[in-house]
Enzyme design. Structure first.
Site, PDB file in Angstrom:
ATOM      1  NE  ARG A  69      -2.883   0.542   3.419  1.00 48.48           N
ATOM      2  CZ  ARG A  69      -2.319   1.017   4.538  1.00 48.48           C
ATOM      3  NH1 ARG A  69      -1.750   2.200   4.564  1.00 48.48           N
ATOM      4  NH2 ARG A  69      -2.322   0.291   5.630  1.00 48.48           N
ATOM      5  CE1 TYR A 121     -16.789  10.442 -17.004  1.00 47.02           C
ATOM      6  CE2 TYR A 121     -15.658  10.720 -14.909  1.00 47.02           C
ATOM      7  CZ  TYR A 121     -16.394   9.938 -15.782  1.00 47.02           C
ATOM      8  OH  TYR A 121     -16.720   8.654 -15.430  1.00 47.02           O
ATOM      9  CG  ASP A 195      -9.623  15.244 -16.356  1.00 41.25           C
ATOM     10  OD1 ASP A 195      -8.838  14.607 -17.089  1.00 41.25           O
ATOM     11  OD2 ASP A 195     -10.725  14.801 -16.006  1.00 41.25           O
ATOM     12  CE  LYS A 220     -12.058   7.389 -19.833  1.00 37.75           C
ATOM     13  NZ  LYS A 220     -11.953   7.291 -18.401  1.00 37.75           N
TER      14      LYS A 220
HETATM   15  N1  PLP Z   1     -11.693  12.520 -16.474  1.00 36.20           N
HETATM   16  C1  PLP Z   1     -12.230  12.321 -17.686  1.00 36.20           C
HETATM   17  C2  PLP Z   1     -12.117  13.411 -18.704  1.00 36.20           C
HETATM   18  C3  PLP Z   1     -12.901  11.126 -17.978  1.00 36.20           C
HETATM   19  O1  PLP Z   1     -13.451  10.962 -19.174  1.00 36.20           O
HETATM   20  C4  PLP Z   1     -12.972  10.114 -16.986  1.00 36.20           C
HETATM   21  C5  PLP Z   1     -13.660   8.840 -17.268  1.00 36.20           C
HETATM   22  O2  PLP Z   1     -14.345   8.696 -18.246  1.00 36.20           O
HETATM   23  C6  PLP Z   1     -12.417  10.374 -15.743  1.00 36.20           C
HETATM   24  C7  PLP Z   1     -11.768  11.575 -15.515  1.00 36.20           C
HETATM   25  C8  PLP Z   1     -12.502   9.378 -14.629  1.00 36.20           C
HETATM   26  O3  PLP Z   1     -11.600   8.343 -14.812  1.00 36.20           O
HETATM   27  P1  PLP Z   1     -11.830   6.837 -14.269  1.00 36.20           P
HETATM   28  O4  PLP Z   1     -13.016   6.303 -14.970  1.00 36.20           O
HETATM   29  O5  PLP Z   1     -10.557   6.170 -14.601  1.00 36.20           O
HETATM   30  O6  PLP Z   1     -12.070   6.938 -12.803  1.00 36.20           O
END
Ligand code: PLP
Length: 896
Positions: A69, A121, A195, A220
């Site tokens: 961890r 998102y 992000d 992604k």
């Molecule tokens: N940020 C964006 C732009 C996303 O599209 C996503 C998921 O689709 C996330 C954050 C969240 O990521 P995760 O699904 O890996 O938790």
């Protein structure tokens, strides 16, 4: 906890070690080159793929690892690799993108304010709403495509600014660079978080634009195969890294060893996957655009944020969205595709199609979706690595089956036409013609013409030369950076036939002069062919000096400066104006920079004059479509600003005007001297705080420059040796300022050493002055700060490095002692924006010489507190300290 300070070590492979070129490797090479974080991590069997340490515990006491961890060798390799490809000092791998945001937002306390985008998102929205309801955090959502919407919300309560660019799913662009600069100015305590999932570190590295923390959903692009969930956080600041490392260990959401292995493997192909995905995305976007769908993709020429995106990112990415005008039709299209998988998420090697309102963004209340302009019929396409022809064919079949398009005869054979909601047809051909007509009528011609009649406000920063002044004239590289003190130029129309220039402040003698354009100006002296800005036309300049603005033996220094500055204005005006186009205008200039102090006040003035006159004579324009200044137009301003510098300084280096126009930090080398010159933006520039001290002793730059040239002629060996050594200083400074692997403490030690050395060389060149030595002494004792002269020397300014750890109270003591000695210190950070133009507002109804009356009628204008602001009064009155703030409320600024 493992050591998260991750220096970039020597490469593992013996071949790479011999080459020792690692820092210069291209991104795709860095992706596949996985180095050991340090010698201790060398695999005992020489495994060429990092092994999976699938172990929860490690034996022994006091070893580097005890419990997975807190730290695991596979994860350490991954984090080291992620830091390297992101150009960051620290990286953390956690269990998902949302886990990453959770770690970051744990910094927030009840009462804190967060300013975030309005097209985020869905999961991000959900977490922010949770924090609002359960954590007492105040969240503001704004349209981040317009940086001014953030301004009224930035203040002492702002704890975090959360941005996405491009946004998902509308692909809206936020000017990360500009917003970061605004936040740093107005809410320096706020943490700027980006992000970066839509781009990945391959296409965009927001830390280089001023972000403090960047996170990716590594589910992604970073992993690329939709076979794991992961989140990645990168940052450069040690204190933030420490807080986040604590949270990850405390909450236990670090990435598992097996997923760390998979993610490490995925990153090796990031660049090659993204190249393919992006190129197909461009084809798909163009295809849909040609069919007349409204397509959101920053690679298309009609995308409103395209130019900003091109400035901050290396490509448009592989996600696009489009609307059909009919939700049921969109649902049929999505359902009719075969190759495009119906799925949430993006970034995998397989292509995906989705309707965000019913899938990824379904968690947002429909009312809120509507308010934020998220169309219910929006279709999102996430392009994979399949053959582009197959993807396009599958999409076309789905569009045909769903009834969105129809095969039909157009002039040259079978064509495809779009069926509009309600059954009407819109052929590709007629749509294209319609588009062209619209563009030529409304945008490119009409608005640009209007723009020339309107009031205009421009501004440009001063600069500080960190290293290489004087030496730059002799071909050595200089390192210069924009400071946050600026010059402002305000142009209003005048009754026909008049030209007026006003400097409403003391240092320029409260100069205010009006000329009758056709009668007073020496038009006969204007050369018949327009001279290039690089060559001064001696006849015209001579005529201006003799007949209109001559220097007088008894004039005060303030008057002498004003006269020279006015010569620049008239010279540029007379060359840019033509007999058919001699605009009547009034230019008022005000500077918050100390004049003649080596901080580039004359270049920022020349930049304001050049940009105002180029815009007013129609030689350049601000794009009405993308709200941006093109790089060619910025270059043109730079060339004319250099002309202004020539009039003022005789033989300028070209550094000051370049920084005034382009901002940031630059390494500049003059051409000639047996090498190709040029300007290089220092990417990833680590912003550093400085104390600038104006000695208030003015000096003659031209004479000082000539003095060094004379010394070089008389003592060539001595001066050439000094120049060689200054070149080494500049090279080292350039590398250090952009080196993400160097710790902040290491950077300061290096800069302090270089400052001392460079100043000593300038003393040898004979350009120091007793006041500068006195400032050095006062900053050195008892606090140990390092100071060098900056600019021409012989008076002017000194620049003192202020390390991060330097106590605020000690800094105040230093400033106090400088003020007591009669000097004027300014604290500043370097590396901000360059030339800015206030977006022209609607003042058509206003008469000649009247102020901007109405703020722009954008959806956000109600958030601009100073409606109807009178710029002329703002410029002529009030203190320098809050001038930038007062002016920023007048409208939208567009920066180069
Ligand atoms: N940020 C964006 C732009 C996303 O599209 C996503 C998921 O689709 C996330 C954050 C969240 O990521 P995760 O699904 O890996 O938790």
């Amino acid at each position: 906890m493992a050591d998260h300070n991750l220096p970039t070590p020597e490469p593992d492979s013996p071949a790479l070690k011999n080459l020792n070129l690692k820092r210069n490797y291209h991104f795709s090479t860095q992706c596949v080159t996985i180095d050991s974080p340090d010698a201790g991590h060398k695999d005992q069997h020489g495994a060429s793929s990092v092994p999976i340490y699938q172990s929860a515990t490690f034996k022994g006491v006091g070893g580097e690892y005890d419990y997975s961890r807190s730290g695991n060798p596979t994860r350490t390799h991954l984090e080291h690799h992620l830091a390297k490809i992101s150009g960051a000092r620290h990286a953390f791998a956690v269990s998902s993108g949302m886990a990453a945001l959770d770690v970051i937002t744990r910094m927030l306390k009840p009462g804190d304010e967060v300013v975030a985008g309005d097209d985020l998102y869905g999961g991000t929205n959900r977490l922010l709403t949770y924090l609002k309801v359960h954590g007492g955090v105040k969240v503001h959502h704004v349209d981040t495509t317009d940086p001014t919407t953030l301004l009224p919300l930035l203040g002492p309560g702002t704890a975090m600014v959360l941005l996405e660019s491009p946004t998902n799913p509308l692909l809206k662009i936020a000017d990360l660079q500009k917003i970061a600069a605004d936040v740093k100015e107005r809410a320096p305590q706020a943490v700027i978080v980006v992000d970066n999932t839509m781009m990945s570190p391959y296409l965009q590295r927001p830390l280089e634009h001023g972000a403090d923390i960047v996170y990716d959903s590594a589910t992604k692009y970073l992993s690329g195969h939709h076979d794991l969930m992961a989140g990645v956080i990168v940052c450069n600041k040690d204190d933030l890294a420490k807080q986040m490392a604590f949270v990850i260990n405390a909450s236990g959401n670090a990435l598992t060893p097996f997923d760390s292995f998979l993610l490490l493997r995925g990153t090796k192909t990031l660049a090659i996957r993204m190249d393919r995905q992006q190129s197909t995305a461009m084809s798909v976007a163009s295809y849909l655009d040609q069919l007349g769908f409204k397509v959101n993709y920053p690679g298309l020429a009609n995308h409103p944020g395209r130019e900003i995106h091109e400035r901050i990112a290396n490509g448009p990415g592989a996600v696009l969205s489009f609307t059909t005008g009919d939700t049921a039709l969109s649902e049929r299209i999505v359902g009719a595709t075969r190759l495009w998988g119906i799925s949430v998420s993006f970034g995998a090697v397989n292509s995906l199609i989705s309707m965000p309102c019913v899938m990824s963004h379904a968690s947002i209340d429909p009312k809120v979706r509507k308010e934020r302009g998220l169309p219910e019929d929006l279709i999102r396409l996430c392009v994979g690595i399949e053959d582009p022809a197959d993807l396009l064919a599958d999409l076309e079949t789905a569009l045909l089956e769903a009834g969105a398009i129809k095969e039909e005869d157009v002039t040259n054979g079978i064509g495809i036409s779009r069926i509009l909601p309600g059954g009407a047809r819109d052929t590709v051909v007629s749509r294209a013609v319609e588009k062209l007509k619209f563009e030529s009528n409304s945008d490119s011609l009409g608005l640009e013409r209007d723009q020339r009649r309107k009031e205009l406000l421009v501004s440009a920063p001063g600069k500080v030369i960190l290293f290489g002044e004087h030496a730059v004239v002799h071909g050595v590289t200089a390192i210069a950076a924009a400071v946050d003190l600026r010059c402002y130029g305000h142009t209003t129309p005048l009754p026909a036939g008049q030209l007026r220039l006003t400097f409403p402040f003391d240092e320029l003698d409260h100069f205010d002069q009006t000329w009758v354009i056709d009668k007073d100006l020496p038009w006969d002296a204007v050369p018949t062919s327009v001279p290039t800005p690089d060559v001064l036309d001696a006849k015209l300049l001579g005529a201006i000096q003799q007949s209109l603005l001559h220097h007088d033996q008894n004039e005060t220094p303030a008057r002498a400066r004003a006269v020279s500055a006015a010569q620049v204005f008239l010279y540029i005006y007379m060359i840019l104006a033509s007999p058919e186009n001699r605009p009547s205008l009034h230019l008022t200039v005000r500077s918050t920079l100390p004049l003649g102090a080596g901080l580039g006040s004359s270049a920022s003035y020349s930049t304001c004059v050049a940009s105002s006159l180029l815009l007013k004579t129609g030689h350049i324009s601000v794009s009405t479509l993308s709200h941006s200044i093109s790089s060619e137009d910025a270059e043109e301003v730079n060339r004319w600003a250099f002309t202004g510098e020539k009039i003022l300084h005789g033989n300028p280096s070209g550094v000051d005007n370049s920084v005034a126009v382009f901002g940031g930090a630059l390494a500049f080398t003059r051409s000639g001297f047996g090498r190709q010159g040029g300007m290089e933006k220092i990417q990833g520039f680590q912003s550093v705080r400085f104390l600038l001290t104006d000695s208030r002793v003015s000096r003659n730059t031209k004479k000082l420059v000539e003095g060094v040239a004379l010394k070089k002629a008389q003592e060539p060996e001595l001066v050439d040796g000094v120049l060689r050594s200054i070149q080494e200083i500049s090279d080292r400074a350039k590398a250090s300022l952009a080196d993400p692997a160097l710790s902040r403490a290491g950077l300061f030690t290096e800069l302090e050493h270089l400052i001392e050395k460079n100043h000593d060389h300038l003393v040898v060149l004979g350009v120091s002055h007793p006041v500068l030595e006195d400032i050095r002494a006062k900053t050195r004792e008892p606090h140990g700060l390092r100071t060098k002269l900056t600019g021409a020397g012989g008076g002017g300014c000194a620049v003192t490095l202020v390390p991060d750890a330097f106590q605020e109270s000690a800094l105040q003591d230093v400033q106090k002692s400088l003020i007591e000695a009669g000097y004027k210190p300014y604290t500043t950070s370097v590396g901000g924006t360059g030339l800015g133009v206030l977006w022209p507002t609607e003042s058509e109804a206003a008469g000649p010489d009247s102020p901007i009356a109405t703020p722009p009628q954008t959806p956000h204008s109600e958030q601009l507190p100073a409606a109807g602001i009178d710029l002329k009064t703002v410029l002529a009155t009030g203190s320098d300290e809050d001038l930038a703030d007062r002016i920023s409320r007048a409208g939208k600024w567009i920066f180069v």
